[in-house]
Design a protein around this motif. Structure first.
Motif, short mmCIF file in Angstrom:
data_model
loop_
_atom_site.label_atom_id
_atom_site.label_comp_id
_atom_site.label_asym_id
_atom_site.label_seq_id
_atom_site.Cartn_x
_atom_site.Cartn_y
_atom_site.Cartn_z
N TYR A 47 47.28 10.31 78.50
CA TYR A 47 46.13 9.41 78.00
C TYR A 47 46.36 8.04 77.83
O TYR A 47 45.69 7.44 77.43
N GLY A 48 47.95 7.89 77.89
CA GLY A 48 48.54 6.76 77.76
C GLY A 48 49.82 6.54 77.72
O GLY A 48 50.63 7.72 77.93
N TYR A 49 50.46 5.44 77.74
CA TYR A 49 51.94 5.30 77.94
C TYR A 49 52.48 4.06 77.33
O TYR A 49 51.67 3.19 77.23
N CYS A 50 53.89 4.10 77.05
CA CYS A 50 54.50 2.80 76.72
C CYS A 50 55.64 2.59 77.80
O CYS A 50 56.52 3.32 78.24
N VAL A 51 55.70 1.44 78.38
CA VAL A 51 56.35 1.09 79.79
C VAL A 51 56.49 -0.77 79.75
O VAL A 51 55.82 -1.21 79.17
N GLY A 52 57.29 -0.92 80.70
CA GLY A 52 57.90 -2.12 80.91
C GLY A 52 56.96 -2.72 82.07
O GLY A 52 56.35 -1.81 82.75
N GLU A 53 56.98 -3.93 82.31
CA GLU A 53 56.10 -4.75 83.14
C GLU A 53 56.69 -4.33 84.52
O GLU A 53 57.83 -4.28 84.69
N PRO A 54 55.67 -4.61 85.66
CA PRO A 54 54.38 -4.85 85.50
C PRO A 54 53.47 -3.67 85.51
O PRO A 54 52.27 -3.79 85.89
N TRP A 55 53.88 -2.42 84.71
CA TRP A 55 53.03 -1.20 85.07
C TRP A 55 51.76 -1.28 83.76
O TRP A 55 51.04 -0.13 83.98
N ASN A 56 52.04 -2.22 82.86
CA ASN A 56 50.96 -2.07 81.81
C ASN A 56 49.57 -2.97 82.57
O ASN A 56 48.53 -2.68 82.64
N GLN A 57 50.16 -4.00 83.23
CA GLN A 57 49.19 -5.18 83.83
C GLN A 57 48.58 -4.66 85.14
O GLN A 57 47.35 -4.66 85.42
N GLN A 58 49.32 -3.32 85.81
CA GLN A 58 48.78 -2.77 86.84
C GLN A 58 47.57 -1.88 86.58
O GLN A 58 46.68 -2.07 87.31
N ALA A 59 47.71 -1.37 85.26
CA ALA A 59 46.51 -0.55 84.84
C ALA A 59 45.24 -1.48 84.69
O ALA A 59 44.07 -1.17 85.01
N VAL A 60 45.47 -2.68 84.01
CA VAL A 60 44.35 -3.78 84.18
C VAL A 60 43.90 -4.01 85.47
O VAL A 60 42.64 -4.03 85.76
N PHE A 61 44.63 -4.32 86.42
CA PHE A 61 44.26 -4.70 87.69
C PHE A 61 43.53 -3.47 88.51
O PHE A 61 42.44 -3.64 89.18
N LYS A 62 44.10 -2.34 88.12
CA LYS A 62 43.19 -1.41 88.85
C LYS A 62 41.99 -0.73 88.07
O LYS A 62 41.41 0.24 88.42
N GLY A 63 41.93 -1.44 86.82
CA GLY A 63 40.60 -0.99 86.14
C GLY A 63 40.77 0.52 85.49
O GLY A 63 39.73 0.99 85.23
N ILE A 64 42.01 0.74 85.28
CA ILE A 64 42.07 2.15 84.59
C ILE A 64 42.32 2.48 83.34
O ILE A 64 42.43 3.46 82.72
N GLY A 65 42.93 1.23 82.57
CA GLY A 65 43.55 1.33 81.25
C GLY A 65 43.40 -0.11 80.78
O GLY A 65 43.22 -1.16 81.33
N VAL A 66 43.85 0.11 79.32
CA VAL A 66 43.90 -1.12 78.44
C VAL A 66 45.10 -1.16 77.47
O VAL A 66 45.32 -0.11 77.02
N PRO A 67 45.92 -2.14 77.85
CA PRO A 67 47.15 -2.26 77.00
C PRO A 67 46.70 -2.68 75.44
O PRO A 67 45.83 -3.72 75.45
N VAL A 68 47.01 -1.96 74.49
CA VAL A 68 46.80 -2.15 73.07
C VAL A 68 47.46 -3.09 72.34
O VAL A 68 47.21 -3.60 71.33
N ILE A 69 48.74 -2.98 72.71
CA ILE A 69 49.82 -3.76 72.10
C ILE A 69 51.08 -3.99 72.64
O ILE A 69 51.31 -3.07 73.76
N THR A 70 51.87 -5.19 72.52
CA THR A 70 52.97 -5.76 73.32
C THR A 70 54.22 -5.04 72.28
O THR A 70 53.70 -5.27 71.24
N ASP A 71 55.28 -5.01 72.88
CA ASP A 71 56.30 -4.91 71.93
C ASP A 71 56.75 -6.09 71.18
O ASP A 71 57.33 -5.92 69.82
N TYR A 72 56.35 -7.19 71.55
CA TYR A 72 56.42 -8.57 70.64
C TYR A 72 55.64 -8.44 69.46
O TYR A 72 56.00 -8.81 68.67
N GLU A 73 54.40 -7.76 69.43
CA GLU A 73 53.57 -7.53 68.55
C GLU A 73 54.04 -6.52 67.58
O GLU A 73 53.76 -6.69 66.33
N LEU A 74 54.68 -5.41 68.20
CA LEU A 74 55.33 -4.36 67.57
C LEU A 74 56.47 -4.88 66.58
O LEU A 74 56.51 -4.55 65.48
N TRP A 75 57.53 -5.51 67.28
CA TRP A 75 58.57 -5.98 66.74
C TRP A 75 58.98 -7.14 67.19
O TRP A 75 59.50 -7.04 68.58
#
Length: 455
Positions: free
Chosen positions: A222-250
């Motif tokens: 239902y979700g995942y944590c990964v490096g780029e470009p695989w979060n942005q790929q989900a946005v481009f494909k219209g299948i998912g939403v990144p909810v937080i970056t690790d810069y925001e996490l720490w």
């Protein structure tokens, strides 16, 4: 042709700073492994800009199928070194999983990861996420917004599955950190159960980075944590939403490292310094002039032999922005950092943080004194090699004296509470105090026994 040009440059003694300081390398033909992620960029840039050749090194870069294959290649010697998860050299050295002494003289980057959920999960989370005056979600988004969704799945008897890339990956620890900060149990490891799912509210499992979007689209996770470009790929494909970056996490957290075996470094000390010099130059190029070279870096990374994703997908994060929901693109200039903030220096405190997370979730099964964390960090992270390489670059006129932490004891200043999503400060010199301050996770003499935490 590149090799011929390099040989000619050396034999004709062209008067350049690099030629004047050429090390007598023990091994000049090298093969390095990497995984198809944007943070392998220092390797690609060092190759494409000729920095390896400037050091008399003739390098082949080879994409690997997954992190285990990559680590095994470095241990067996079929790879001379590799773009690695920061946890891999540490875990191997302490014998969690495959046992081997792996070191790192170079940290490859800061930040660069994100946590993405499927459209369906985002729709359920969104009602629990505050919005600003324009109706956009307020970031950072806490996992407390996911908790009611997970609770509803549990009530229906449905497992809530999420993906991360490897048991000792930053992604595993960042996803666990985010979940725990929001009141969700991400599960424990034990000697008898290495799934990491003991007592878990959210079941985490390994998925190779390039397969993350398709696995989520199929409904397996239902979700995942990964490096780029695989979060942005989900946005481009219209299948998912990144909810937080690790810069925001720490803020400015450590990410990948360049790893090689201790045996390789012992047998090839000059070669190791030469490799480190080339990688430092690549990192400097990636960040110089306020990321002015990033468009060229994106073009390099988009090639099939490197990351192989569309230019636009890679550029979404590499050029200082990040897109959450489609159309919600925000400035995140430090999403990828390769040299600023001493990003390339292998700090002991970074190593200690990874070790605390291994202990927190049971990968290190028993309590260890603070001195143990320090000793392991110093056996794996090698700032002395890094500084020797940096000194040569400064003497050659290729780097600035002020850009390196010459007088560091290897430990960063403590990370302040306001730079971490759960508001808990981190001091690498006090690992046990830090562990005790985290509300979820093993602390003190606690152990995982069967399906329970005891002690």
């Amino acid at each position: 042709m590149k090799r011929i040009a390099s040989i000619l440059a050396a034999t004709t003694m062209l008067v350049t700073p690099a030629a004047a300081e050429l090390l007598d390398v023990e091994k000049d033909e090298l093969k390095f492994g990497f995984i198809k992620l944007t943070d392998m960029a220092p390797l690609a840039v060092a190759y494409e800009k000729g920095y390896f050749e400037d050091e008399g090194l003739f390098v082949t870069l080879e994409a690997q199928a997954n992190w285990k294959v990559l680590l095994d290649g470095v241990i067996s010697g079929t790879l001379d070194g590799a773009h690695m998860l920061a946890g891999q050299p540490l875990a191997a050295t302490i014998g969690f999983g495959t046992e081997a002494h792996i070191i790192t003289p170079f940290s490859m980057d800061l930040n660069g990861n994100g946590i993405t959920v499927s459209n369906e999960i985002w729709a359920q989370m969104k009602e629990h996420v505050p919005t600003d005056a324009d109706g956009k979600p307020v970031h950072p988004i806490s996992a407390s917004a996911l908790k009611p969704v997970v609770d509803a799945y549990k009530e229906e008897g449905k497992p809530f599955n999420m993906g991360m890339v490897f048991p000792v990956s930053t992604h595993n620890y960042e996803l666990r950190y985010w979940l725990a900060a929001g009141g969700l149990e991400p599960g424990y490891y034990s000697a008898d159960n290495v799934t990491g799912q003991i007592g878990a509210d959210v079941l985490l499992s390994v998925t190779p980075p390039p397969q993350m979007p398709a696995t989520m689209e199929a409904g397996t996770i239902y979700g995942y944590c990964v490096g780029e470009p695989w979060n942005q790929q989900a946005v481009f494909k219209g299948i998912g939403v990144p909810v937080i970056t690790d810069y925001e996490l720490w803020k400015n957290n450590p990410e990948k490292v360049f790893g090689l075996s201790a045996e390789f470094q012992h047998e090839n000390p000059n070669t190791t310094i030469a490799i480190t010099k080339a990688l430092i130059r690549a990192a400097m190029w990636l960040d110089e002039n306020d990321n002015a070279n990033r468009p060229e870096a994106v073009e390099i990374l988009s090639r099939s032999e490197y990351v192989g994703a569309d230019y636009e997908v890679i550029a979404n994060s590499m050029t200082g922005t990040f897109e959450y929901e489609k159309g919600d693109k925000r400035d995140v200039p430090d999403f990828n950092v390769f040299f600023r903030y001493n990003a390339t220096y292998p700090f002991y405190s970074d190593a200690v943080w990874y070790l605390t997370q291994m202990r927190r979730w049971g990968q290190i099964g028993e309590a260890k004194p603070d001195s143990w964390y320090d000793e392991v960090a110093k056996s794996v992270y090698k700032p002395e090699i890094y500084l020797e390489a940096a000194r040569m670059l400064v003497d050659e006129g290729l780097a600035n004296e002020a850009d390196f932490p010459w007088n560091s004891d290897g430990y960063k200043a403590a990370t302040p509470a306001e730079d971490v999503i759960d508001g808990i400060a981190y001091d690498g010199k006090q690992p046990n105090t830090y562990l005790d301050s985290l509300p979820i996770g093993l602390k003190g003499d606690q152990v995982v026994d069967g399906n329970q935490v005891k002690g």
